[in-house]
Write an enzyme that holds these catalytic residues in place. Structure first.
Site, mmCIF file in Angstrom:
data_model
loop_
_atom_site.group_PDB
_atom_site.id
_atom_site.type_symbol
_atom_site.label_atom_id
_atom_site.label_comp_id
_atom_site.label_asym_id
_atom_site.label_seq_id
_atom_site.Cartn_x
_atom_site.Cartn_y
_atom_site.Cartn_z
ATOM 1 N N LYS A 100 0.615 -1.346 0.153
ATOM 2 C CA LYS A 100 0.164 -0.403 -0.543
ATOM 3 C C LYS A 100 1.060 1.358 0.017
ATOM 4 O O LYS A 100 1.429 1.492 1.090
ATOM 5 C CB LYS A 100 -0.667 -0.026 1.354
ATOM 6 N N GLY A 161 -7.611 9.413 9.491
ATOM 7 C CA GLY A 161 -7.682 10.335 10.977
ATOM 8 C C GLY A 161 -8.934 11.358 10.861
ATOM 9 O O GLY A 161 -9.350 10.923 12.111
ATOM 10 N N ALA A 187 -9.251 5.603 4.013
ATOM 11 C CA ALA A 187 -8.968 7.089 5.054
ATOM 12 C C ALA A 187 -9.862 8.434 4.955
ATOM 13 O O ALA A 187 -11.108 8.500 3.514
ATOM 14 C CB ALA A 187 -8.219 7.179 4.182
ATOM 15 N N GLY A 188 -10.741 8.730 6.139
ATOM 16 C CA GLY A 188 -11.563 9.259 6.151
ATOM 17 C C GLY A 188 -12.740 9.100 7.146
ATOM 18 O O GLY A 188 -13.604 9.421 7.106
ATOM 19 N N ASN A 209 -8.781 1.926 9.110
ATOM 20 C CA ASN A 209 -8.466 1.945 10.171
ATOM 21 C C ASN A 209 -8.673 3.039 11.392
ATOM 22 O O ASN A 209 -9.350 1.929 12.640
ATOM 23 C CB ASN A 209 -6.803 2.287 10.327
ATOM 24 N N THR A 210 -8.667 3.953 12.050
ATOM 25 C CA THR A 210 -9.367 4.692 12.925
ATOM 26 C C THR A 210 -10.573 4.835 13.416
ATOM 27 O O THR A 210 -11.044 5.190 14.315
ATOM 28 C CB THR A 210 -8.654 6.653 12.971
#
Lengths: 258, 100
Positions: A100, A161, A187-188, A209-210
């Site tokens: 990635k 994040g 992301a986001g 992830n976050t």
């Protein structure tokens, strides 16, 4: 209705969710969240071993590469050179030739350096890597990455994040229409409805992830994301109704009591 | 080694080094002066005085966090890295080392 399989580089996944391994309280919590998410592909970072005091436990003792497809990332790299170097090291660990690719352009926004990402993609593809580039929600750049040999394209929904969800759904749709390789929003995403929206737009998958690790209950959120991705995908396949400005009664007028 | 000066006996192999450090070889990747060492050659590749060694493994991480990675590419010519030619890599030091 049977969905078409989600295939990357010849590997078929039942789940369209890819999850990260950062910010968890423990390896154990991370493992439970991965199981709850239903994900079969997991991204990991590449870092120096602390040679003075290295932990006896290793992340891969918990996330078994025999069970999960491991996707090393170049998180934290700010130049094409750093990312290429990190990718080569990751591959030499002997688990995978997937990477990635992240080349970050700014430490505050963590937005990608798209031109450096394209440059690194060209080099890594030439070296036989299966490249997953993280990129802005830019349809033109997505096409260029496809032309450079990227296996998938990973546009951001919003900054890493941030949990702001999809900020430009029109561009995400344009990206989906611009390329033939899988589009994976990276992301986001903040919560399950964001994941569903991404899938409703026609994306092939989502990486997050976050949104999971940063939830009050990461394991429950992982499960919610599992459902959110599935619900969004099914809604996309089902084809939503047209939006209308005025109400349209759903009950018949015939037989009304007069 | 990973940014730390360390004294190792001459002619130590990569495998020997990892054993001394209690690191299980199959979990890591090793770079010697910016050259990635093939895992199958850990026994054969020997350390030399002044070598810059990086030992990495996989850790938890999703996206983007800015962490101290390892010694920057620095003096290595970009051209070499992009061509996959890392044979003539020089010292790994640059002003960018202080910026990060």
């Amino acid at each position: 209705m049977i969905d078409k399989p989600f295939v990357i580089d010849g590997v078929t996944f039942q789940s369209r969710l890819i999850v990260g391994t950062g910010k968890y309280a423990s390896f154990e919590e991370n493992k439970k969240a991965v199981i709850a998410s239903g994900a079969q592909c997991v991204t990991v970072a590449v870092r120096r071993v602390n040679i003075l005091d290295h932990a006896s436990e290793n992340l891969l003792d918990y996330i078994d590469p025999k069970i999960y497809k491991i996707l090393p990332n170049t998180a934290g790299c700010y130049t094409a050179e750093e990312a290429i170097r990190t990718a080569r090291l990751a591959r030499s660990a002997g688990i995978t030739n997937w990477v990635k690719l992240e080349v970050i352009g700014n430490p505050n926004t963590l937005l990608p350096d798209n031109s450096a990402t394209l440059e690194a993609t060209r080099v890594l593809v030439k070296e036989g890597f299966v490249v997953f580039p993280y990129v802005s929600d830019d349809p033109i750049m997505a096409k260029k990455l496809q032309d450079a040999g990227a296996a998938v394209v990973m546009p951001l929904a919003s900054p890493i994040g941030s949990g702001l969800g999809i900020q430009n759904p029109y561009n995400i749709q344009l990206i989906r229409e611009s390329v033939s390789i899988p589009v994976i929003v990276d992301a986001g995403v903040g919560t399950a409805s964001d994941a569903a929206i991404a899938m409703e737009l026609g994306c092939d998958g989502i990486l997050m992830n976050t949104a999971i690790a940063g939830a009050k209950n990461p394991i429950l959120m992982a499960s919610a994301m599992n459902y959110g991705v599935k619900a969004g995908r099914m809604a996309y396949l089902a084809g939503r109704m047209q939006k209308k400005r005025y109400a349209q009664a759903s009950s018949p007028i015939d037989g009304m009591i007069e | 080694m990973n940014g730390v000066q360390k004294k190792i006996l001459p002619q130590t192999s990569i495998t020997g080094l990892l054993t001394q450090l209690n690191i299980i070889p199959h979990q890591v990747a090793v770079e010697q002066n910016l050259l990635v060492i093939d895992k199958n050659k850990f026994d054969q590749v020997l350390l030399e005085d002044g070598d810059n060694i990086e030992i990495i493994n996989f850790v938890g991480g999703g996206s983007g966090r800015r962490l101290r990675l390892y010694s920057p590419v620095g003096a290595v010519k970009t051209k070499n890295l992009r061509n996959g030619n890392t044979e003539s890599c020089g010292a790994v030091k640059s002003k960018r080392a202080n910026d990060r």
